[in-house]
Every structure is written in C-alpha cells, then in structure tokens.
Write a protein that holds these residues in place. Structure first.
Motif, PDB file in Angstrom:
ATOM      1  N   LEU A  60      30.759  36.264  46.816  1.00  0.00           N
ATOM      2  CA  LEU A  60      30.770  36.375  45.264  1.00  0.00           C
ATOM      3  C   LEU A  60      30.313  37.739  44.944  1.00  0.00           C
ATOM      4  N   THR A  61      29.037  38.192  45.245  1.00  0.00           N
ATOM      5  CA  THR A  61      28.735  39.621  44.913  1.00  0.00           C
ATOM      6  C   THR A  61      29.628  40.583  45.282  1.00  0.00           C
ATOM      7  N   ASP A  62      29.988  40.586  46.685  1.00  0.00           N
ATOM      8  CA  ASP A  62      31.051  41.646  47.077  1.00  0.00           C
ATOM      9  C   ASP A  62      32.348  41.638  46.323  1.00  0.00           C
ATOM     10  N   ASN A  63      32.864  40.567  46.117  1.00  0.00           N
ATOM     11  CA  ASN A  63      34.149  40.310  45.331  1.00  0.00           C
ATOM     12  C   ASN A  63      33.970  40.838  43.776  1.00  0.00           C
ATOM     13  N   VAL A  64      32.870  40.481  43.249  1.00  0.00           N
ATOM     14  CA  VAL A  64      32.694  40.798  41.799  1.00  0.00           C
ATOM     15  C   VAL A  64      32.583  42.398  41.699  1.00  0.00           C
ATOM     16  N   SER A  65      31.869  43.072  42.648  1.00  0.00           N
ATOM     17  CA  SER A  65      31.523  44.558  42.774  1.00  0.00           C
ATOM     18  C   SER A  65      33.144  45.262  42.738  1.00  0.00           C
ATOM     19  N   ILE A  66      34.153  44.562  43.805  1.00  0.00           N
ATOM     20  CA  ILE A  66      35.344  45.069  43.925  1.00  0.00           C
ATOM     21  C   ILE A  66      36.003  44.988  43.053  1.00  0.00           C
ATOM     22  N   LYS A  67      36.234  43.711  42.253  1.00  0.00           N
ATOM     23  CA  LYS A  67      36.971  43.402  41.015  1.00  0.00           C
ATOM     24  C   LYS A  67      36.300  44.479  39.817  1.00  0.00           C
ATOM     25  N   THR A  68      35.320  44.472  39.646  1.00  0.00           N
ATOM     26  CA  THR A  68      34.831  45.298  38.601  1.00  0.00           C
ATOM     27  C   THR A  68      35.120  46.817  38.611  1.00  0.00           C
ATOM     28  N   GLU A  69      35.103  47.274  40.076  1.00  0.00           N
ATOM     29  CA  GLU A  69      35.672  48.827  40.267  1.00  0.00           C
ATOM     30  C   GLU A  69      37.079  48.732  39.973  1.00  0.00           C
ATOM     31  N   ASN A  70      37.854  47.760  40.366  1.00  0.00           N
ATOM     32  CA  ASN A  70      39.231  47.771  40.195  1.00  0.00           C
ATOM     33  C   ASN A  70      39.774  47.709  38.512  1.00  0.00           C
ATOM     34  N   LEU A  71      38.698  47.086  37.843  1.00  0.00           N
ATOM     35  CA  LEU A  71      38.848  46.670  36.285  1.00  0.00           C
ATOM     36  C   LEU A  71      38.533  48.543  35.913  1.00  0.00           C
ATOM     37  N   LEU A 105      36.258  41.850  28.823  1.00  0.00           N
ATOM     38  CA  LEU A 105      36.716  41.187  30.391  1.00  0.00           C
ATOM     39  C   LEU A 105      35.175  41.436  31.025  1.00  0.00           C
ATOM     40  N   LYS A 106      34.611  42.420  30.762  1.00  0.00           N
ATOM     41  CA  LYS A 106      33.384  42.554  31.798  1.00  0.00           C
ATOM     42  C   LYS A 106      32.130  41.395  31.328  1.00  0.00           C
ATOM     43  N   ALA A 107      32.527  41.181  29.921  1.00  0.00           N
ATOM     44  CA  ALA A 107      31.598  40.067  29.560  1.00  0.00           C
ATOM     45  C   ALA A 107      31.899  38.579  30.033  1.00  0.00           C
ATOM     46  N   SER A 108      33.188  38.278  30.171  1.00  0.00           N
ATOM     47  CA  SER A 108      33.988  37.249  30.615  1.00  0.00           C
ATOM     48  C   SER A 108      33.461  37.224  32.096  1.00  0.00           C
ATOM     49  N   ASN A 141      40.876  37.754  38.652  1.00  0.00           N
ATOM     50  CA  ASN A 141      41.071  39.194  38.524  1.00  0.00           C
ATOM     51  C   ASN A 141      41.909  39.234  37.224  1.00  0.00           C
ATOM     52  N   ASN A 142      41.158  39.994  36.240  1.00  0.00           N
ATOM     53  CA  ASN A 142      41.986  39.836  34.816  1.00  0.00           C
ATOM     54  C   ASN A 142      42.616  41.396  34.859  1.00  0.00           C
ATOM     55  N   ASP A 143      43.647  41.250  33.919  1.00  0.00           N
ATOM     56  CA  ASP A 143      44.473  42.510  33.719  1.00  0.00           C
ATOM     57  C   ASP A 143      44.207  43.176  32.270  1.00  0.00           C
ATOM     58  N   ILE A 144      43.652  44.223  32.349  1.00  0.00           N
ATOM     59  CA  ILE A 144      43.153  44.997  31.267  1.00  0.00           C
ATOM     60  C   ILE A 144      44.297  45.590  30.364  1.00  0.00           C
ATOM     61  N   THR A 145      45.533  45.654  30.987  1.00  0.00           N
ATOM     62  CA  THR A 145      46.930  46.307  30.322  1.00  0.00           C
ATOM     63  C   THR A 145      47.427  45.376  29.173  1.00  0.00           C
ATOM     64  N   LYS A 146      47.112  44.203  28.985  1.00  0.00           N
ATOM     65  CA  LYS A 146      47.812  43.186  28.129  1.00  0.00           C
ATOM     66  C   LYS A 146      47.736  43.741  26.836  1.00  0.00           C
ATOM     67  N   ASP A 147      46.812  44.526  26.164  1.00  0.00           N
ATOM     68  CA  ASP A 147      46.760  44.926  24.905  1.00  0.00           C
ATOM     69  C   ASP A 147      47.595  46.357  24.779  1.00  0.00           C
ATOM     70  N   THR A 148      48.203  46.936  25.736  1.00  0.00           N
ATOM     71  CA  THR A 148      48.888  48.035  25.344  1.00  0.00           C
ATOM     72  C   THR A 148      50.405  47.633  25.168  1.00  0.00           C
ATOM     73  N   VAL A 149      50.778  46.243  25.164  1.00  0.00           N
ATOM     74  CA  VAL A 149      52.190  46.028  24.635  1.00  0.00           C
ATOM     75  C   VAL A 149      52.409  46.717  23.405  1.00  0.00           C
ATOM     76  N   ASP A 150      53.553  47.021  23.111  1.00  0.00           N
ATOM     77  CA  ASP A 150      53.833  47.576  21.616  1.00  0.00           C
ATOM     78  C   ASP A 150      54.302  46.328  20.683  1.00  0.00           C
ATOM     79  N   LYS A 151      54.936  45.615  21.038  1.00  0.00           N
ATOM     80  CA  LYS A 151      55.391  44.712  20.093  1.00  0.00           C
ATOM     81  C   LYS A 151      55.967  43.397  20.965  1.00  0.00           C
ATOM     82  N   VAL A 152      55.561  42.323  19.987  1.00  0.00           N
ATOM     83  CA  VAL A 152      56.012  40.706  20.455  1.00  0.00           C
ATOM     84  C   VAL A 152      57.047  40.481  19.162  1.00  0.00           C
ATOM     85  N   THR A 153      58.232  40.190  19.759  1.00  0.00           N
ATOM     86  CA  THR A 153      59.272  39.736  18.713  1.00  0.00           C
ATOM     87  C   THR A 153      59.749  38.381  18.871  1.00  0.00           C
TER      88      THR A 153
END
Length: 728
Positions: free
Chosen positions: A239-250, A348-351, A429-441
């Motif tokens: 868990l510690t290793d995976n959290v470290s890797i996921k945090t670095e990826n984030l 995402l970090k808080a979550s 593993n969460n995706d930080i790019t979800k808020d960069t979508v320009d528009k939802v129609t």
C-alpha cells in the motif's frame, strides 16, 4: 508424557486482571480463567446479558445463575494447592500437625485429611490400619522436589472424587446431562435417574480421543494463522509503495497538463500580438491608399474622405476590440482550467490520503484480530497440554468438552483468509485531466422517451429519481389516498426490473432518493423516515430519524436527500434551514444550518466540497461551503431570463466532469413552463438553456455502456426522458 509443573508458563496461574494467583478460578467458554470476585463484578456491570473475555474479546452469554453458572476450574485449583505446599515447605513454615496439634515444621501432607503432619505422626498415619485408605494420598514433603513433580503425580495424590450431594459417598458415575459431574450410586436412582450416565474411565478415554482429533484439525491451520501477520504487513508495505507511485504519477500528470496549458497561453499571446500587428499594417496600407485617392480627387472631397477614414477607424477598432475580447475569453478559460486542474490535484491528493488512511485502519483492525486469535490459540493449547498431562479421568471428563467447544469457534477464525488484503494494498488511480474538457453538450434530441410502467395507469406520483453505479434507474413516489408508497427499479432503457410497495404511516407520503453505492440507494420519506434499499433483491432497511437522534424537532419533515461519496455520508434536507448528516449505516453524525437566504431546500447535491441548494419558495439556487459551525454562502446561481416569468428552481444534479444541471419552472402567460439549464463547472456561468416537458420533476445522471446520460422524469404524467451528453 509426564509434564513437570515447572514447564507451565509463570503466568499460567495468574489472573490477567488482578495479576495475582487465582482465587476460586472460573472458566469462560473460551477457556480463559478469572478470579470469581472479578468475574462477578463484570457480570453485575453487564446490561445485555453478555460478557466479553478481557483477553480474547470473545463474547459469551451470562448463565441464569450468574457467576456460579460458570464452571469452577478444579484442575487449576488442585495445582495451586500443590504450589502453596511447595512454597510452605521451601520457607520452612511452622504448621499445626493434625495428629499431635503441635506447631512444627511439617514433613508430610495428607490430601484426604487436607492437613499437615509432623515426622513421627506421619509414620503413624502411614502404618496405622485405621488410615489405610489415606496412605496413597500422603505426600512426604522432604522428598518433594518442586522441579520434578508432574501433573500426573499430583492427580494420583488427590482424593477420589466425591458425590456433590452425598459428600461421604465416593463417585461411581459421570453424569453428562449435568455437565459431567461425579455422582454416587444413590444419586443414579434419585436425583440423576434417567440421566445420561457413564463410567468415568470409558468417558474420559472417548473424550481424549475426540480431543486429539480436534487438536489435529486445529493445528492444521496453525501455520496459516501465524503467516497472516506477514501477509498483512506485506499488504501494508505494498500500500505504501503503491501510494508513493500513484502520487508521483499524479504529480507527473499535473506537470504535463500545466505545461500544455502554458503552451496554449503562449500561443494565444503570440496570435494576439500577430493579429494586432496585421490589423495595424492593413490600417496603414488602406489609409495610404485613401490619401492617394484624396490627392487625386481634389481637395473639395476632403470632408468626404475624412468621414471614410473615421468609418475605417471604427471598423478596425471594432475588429481590434473583437480580437481582444476573443483572446481574453480564451485566456480566461485556460487560466480557469489551470486553476481547476490545481484544485483537482488538491482534491485527488486529499481523497487518496483519506482512502489510504481508511485502508491502513482496516489493516490495523485485521492485525488486532490476529493478535486476539493468537491469544485464544495459545491459551487453548496451554490449557489442553496441562489437562492432558494430568492424566486424570475426572479432569478429562469435565474439561475436554469445554475445550472441544472452544476449538469450534477458534477453527473458524483460523480458517478465515481475508481476501480483502489484495484490495487494501492499493488505492484507485484517478485522472487529473477530467477538468480540462472544454464543453459538455446536451444532445439536441432525446435518446428516448419512456412511459414509466404502471405509474400513469395507477395514478401514482413521481417524487424522486436517481441513477445507480450498476446502470439501474430508481424511481420513488407516492400512491395517493393509500398508506403505501412505491420504489421501482428500471434498466438504462427504461424497462421495469422490479417494483416494491412500502407501507407508511401517512397518506400520500412524499419519498426522495439518492445513490449511496453500486447497488444501494438511500431513501427518505415524509415525515421522518430514512432507509437503504438494495436494487438487486429489493431488501429495505429503514429507521425513524426522530428515534435515531433527539435533535429532530417534532414538526420537522424531510424535503430532499443526497450523498457525499468523498466523506461517505448522507445529507438530508428538511422543511427548515437545517440539514442532518448520517453515516452509511444510518447513524446520526451532526446537524448544520444553511444560510438565511436558502430557505427550505427543494433539492440538494454535493459538488466539489460545496452543497448546491435549490429553494422553490425563495426562487434561488445557492452554493454553500460546508464548514463548521454553520454552512457559508459562496454564491447564488444566475436565473434564466425567459418570457418575463418568475422562474423558480426545482431539481439539481452534476455530471462526472462537474458541469451542473438545474430544472427551473415558471407560469408564463397562464401556462406552466419548464427549462433545463446547464451551468459551468464553477457554477458561475449559465451555458445553455433548453425547454423540456412542463411537468418535469426530477433530474439525474446515469452512466451506462461507458457513456453518461442525463435523465429527466415528470411528476404526474409518468414520462422518463433520456438525453445524451457529448464531450467536446
């Protein structure tokens, strides 16, 4: 095999609570023993008729007779008696001889007389025919070596068991009906007539054989039990290793997104500068051409060309202003996305931190459980070894059934494999790019319009709707003029899967719902009922809020409900400014007051740490920051400005990218109208407005086949509308 008393652990004869040698030791079903007076105190403090073992936390039912209903550990009492003899002999204490009544250093002890003997008196005791039956029970203290005396020798010295009723009669049978107690011949024809009686030797032999089989089964899982902490610790390290890797990826994702946005900002700035230069260049060229024409056409037309120049200036000034506005808007959106990206990174970090903490706590709970099972296993094996080593048939008959009973529950605990360790060793593993979508129609035409089965035919009303994570649609409502309401489950195409009638204490009860987990929905019903419904089997667990908490006012009633997946809680709106918060087990947590301008909420939803509140009576929608001691107003939403109607909000929901959807209703020209309004992710901009069915009641989103849809359901006409959401 002979077991010397010295081989027993030092604390085997100590009460784990008072830390002194046992006084009248009593046995619990888990085989842990405690002093009678301590156990009596614990029983008196119990309020539910049960007691937990302080050592292994196993719960057992208190007998009707109280502490006397628990078995006395006669085996341990016998060993304690011999230990006292050893200490007395080693200290050379003076004892009164039972024969000559003088105070001298005793040289022997008669277990039948239960008293000490002086040297000459002990010889007389051993040789006198009067005490012939005492001779096997006399222990010479000068030859006693504490380090070599075995439990088997101790059992041979103690007096044969006596009947508990006829104390002068030697026990002849063992009564298993009464807990394997010794009984005499007289009792077999009176008190224990028709009971299950056994020869103690045969019964003890069978019990030993049965215990040996049970111990073989128990020891089969010993290695598995002792290997479990290693597995838990390995999962914790993973868990510690995976959290470290996921945090670095984030962090890498954030750096990449920041770089992309900054590149777009630089490009926008360059395009702005190039566009401005081009405009100025064309302005100069055209003005030169105008000057040439002016000279060529004579000075009398100077005024005319002055007007043309001004018109040209206005034209290019307007074009320049439009260019500035365009790029200010682009740059504003890009900066807003960068800020959203930063905020998303923080969320995402808080979550991830919260999920990591929850996983670590669950792993700690498993370790604590392991330690308790260790204690039960080690106590059982130590107790079993002691009893088997005594080679006493009466001890076997009375103690081994309790050991086998304790083995059953212990084996189940040792067989437990904890498959959740693999899940607890990692976080999503969460995706930080979800808020960069320009528009939802919102797709122009509805994907489908479905008549909700049975609603129109039966005249039922729809008051609540939500979409679950497994792709189901849950619709709730009232059945007028009856003491029933209903909960219905549909698939993503609107096909009815199941429908349940729920009895209530009120006529025409209003019922609202919100998604809690993949298969479960939280439902509240007028006036103060809250429950959890499972879409798979229709099971429904409900409670009265007024019984859950004393803080519920007598005239309050529910008006809406939502869930907060980040904090894993349920939020219930009422006919006042107060909202009530519960955990996912329907336990009350706290109450919060909404700002004064919110009024009674018609609908609520959680959006990025804020509570979005629609209020029909105040004709407003507010974004409220949930902070102690009360919720703080952040901003109010812009109303739709259509047909001069007094528009009021009703339903509210958000999509997975954070865009907000609100249904507004109004009476315009004597007609009821309803519109669906889409707002930006920060809620401060009104993006699109479209007319929908005037009877529309609830709005929600649904993920199905990896796409997200917008759902709108009507109040009385039983229509379910489904709209597609297209990302651009």
């Amino acid at each position: 095999m002979a077991t010397p008393l010295k081989d027993l652990a030092d604390d085997f004869f100590l009460c784990s609570v008072c830390l002194d040698q046992f006084k009248e030791p009593k046995l619990l079903p888990c085989l842990h023993r405690y002093c009678r007076d301590y156990l009596k105190t614990v029983i008196q403090a119990s309020r539910d008729g049960t007691v937990k073992c302080p050592m292994c936390k196993q719960e057992c039912i208190i007998p009707d007779s109280g502490v006397e209903g628990f078995k006395t550990d006669f085996h341990t009492k016998s060993m304690l008696e011999l230990i006292q003899l050893q200490k007395s002999f080693e200290k050379k204490e003076l004892k009164k001889c039972i024969s000559c009544l003088e105070m001298k250093t005793a040289t022997a002890y008669c277990f039948k007389c239960k008293n000490f003997l002086y040297d000459q008196c002990s010889q007389f005791h051993m040789n006198n025919p009067m005490f012939l039956d005492h001779q096997p029970h006399v222990l010479k203290l000068e030859t006693m070596e504490a380090k070599s005396l075995t439990l088997e020798k101790l059992a041979a010295l103690t007096e044969d068991r006596r009947c508990r009723i006829h104390l002068q009669q030697q026990a002849e049978r063992c009564c298993s009906t009464c807990g394997n107690i010794p009984v005499c011949i007289i009792c077999t024809y009176s008190n224990h007539k028709s009971h299950d009686l056994h020869d103690v030797a045969d019964f003890a032999k069978k019990e030993r054989q049965s215990l040996e089989m049970k111990l073989l089964e128990l020891n089969k899982y010993k290695s598995q039990l002792y290997e479990l902490p290693n597995k838990v610790n390995l999962a914790a390290r993973k868990l510690t290793d995976n959290v470290s890797i996921k945090t670095e990826n984030l962090k890498k994702q954030y750096d990449q997104e920041e770089s992309k946005i900054k590149e777009k900002l630089d490009k926008s700035s360059n395009e702005r500068e190039a566009g401005a230069k081009d405009i100025e260049k064309r302005r100069r060229n055209e003005k030169k051409q105008i000057d040439v024409k002016r000279v060529e056409e004579l000075r009398k037309v100077n005024d005319k060309y002055d007007q043309i120049v001004k018109k040209t200036d206005r034209k290019y000034d307007k074009e320049f202003d439009e260019l500035q506005y365009k790029f200010r808007h682009i740059e504003s959106e890009l900066l807003s996305k960068l800020e959203s990206c930063r905020g998303n990174l923080k969320d995402l970090k808080a979550s991830k931190k919260l999920l990591t903490k929850q996983n670590e706590n669950k792993l700690k709970e498993i370790l604590v459980h392991c330690e308790l099972v260790f204690m039960r296993y080690e106590n059982l094996t130590a107790t079993t070894s002691s009893i088997l080593a005594s080679n006493d048939e009466w001890t076997d008959a009375q103690c081994i059934p309790d050991i086998r009973s304790a083995c059953e529950s212990l084996i189940q605990e040792m067989k437990r494999e904890f498959p959740e360790l693999q899940i607890l060793s990692d976080v999503a593993n969460n995706d930080i790019t979800k808020d960069t979508v320009d528009k939802v129609t919102i797709v122009e035409e509805e994907v489908s319009v479905v008549d909700v089965e049975g609603v129109v035919v039966n005249g039922w009303l729809i008051t609540g709707m939500t979409g679950t994570e497994d792709g189901s649609i849950v619709i709730t409502g009232s059945i007028p003029s009856t003491e029933y309401s209903y909960i219905a489950v549909f698939n993503s195409k609107g096909k009815l899967i199941r429908q349940d009638h729920v009895p209530t204490a009120w006529f025409d009860p209003l019922r609202y719902c919100s998604t809690l987990s993949k298969f479960k929905v939280v439902i509240v019903s007028f006036p103060n009922q809250i429950g959890i419904y499972d879409v798979r089997d229709g099971s429904y667990h409900k409670r009265s809020i007024s019984k859950v908490t004393s803080k519920w006012p007598s005239r309050s009633h529910v008006s809406c409900v939502t869930t907060d997946p980040i904090n894993n809680c349920i939020i219930v709106g009422t006919n006042s400014r107060y909202v009530y918060v519960f955990d996912d087990q329907l336990n009350y947590i706290y109450t919060k007051a909404l700002p004064d301008m919110c009024g009674t909420p018609s609908d609520i939803t959680v959006h990025r740490g804020h509570l979005l509140v629609t209020c029909w009576c105040n004709r407003s929608v507010c974004s409220v920051k949930m902070e102690p001691p009360k919720n703080r107003l952040v901003y109010k939403f812009t109303k739709p400005n259509l047909d001069d109607g007094d528009w009021g909000p009703f339903g509210v929901c958000t999509d997975k990218l954070g865009f907000i959807y609100i249904t507004w209703k109004a009476f315009c020209g004597g007609e009821r109208k309803c519109v669906l309004v889409q707002y930006s992710q920060d809620g401060r901009q009104l993006l699109t407005t479209r007319s929908i069915d005037s009877d529309s009641q609830c709005v929600a989103t649904l993920e199905s086949d990896q796409t997200e849809k917008l759902l709108v359901v009507t109040h009385t006409t039983g229509k379910l509308y489904t709209f597609g959401l297209q990302t651009t």
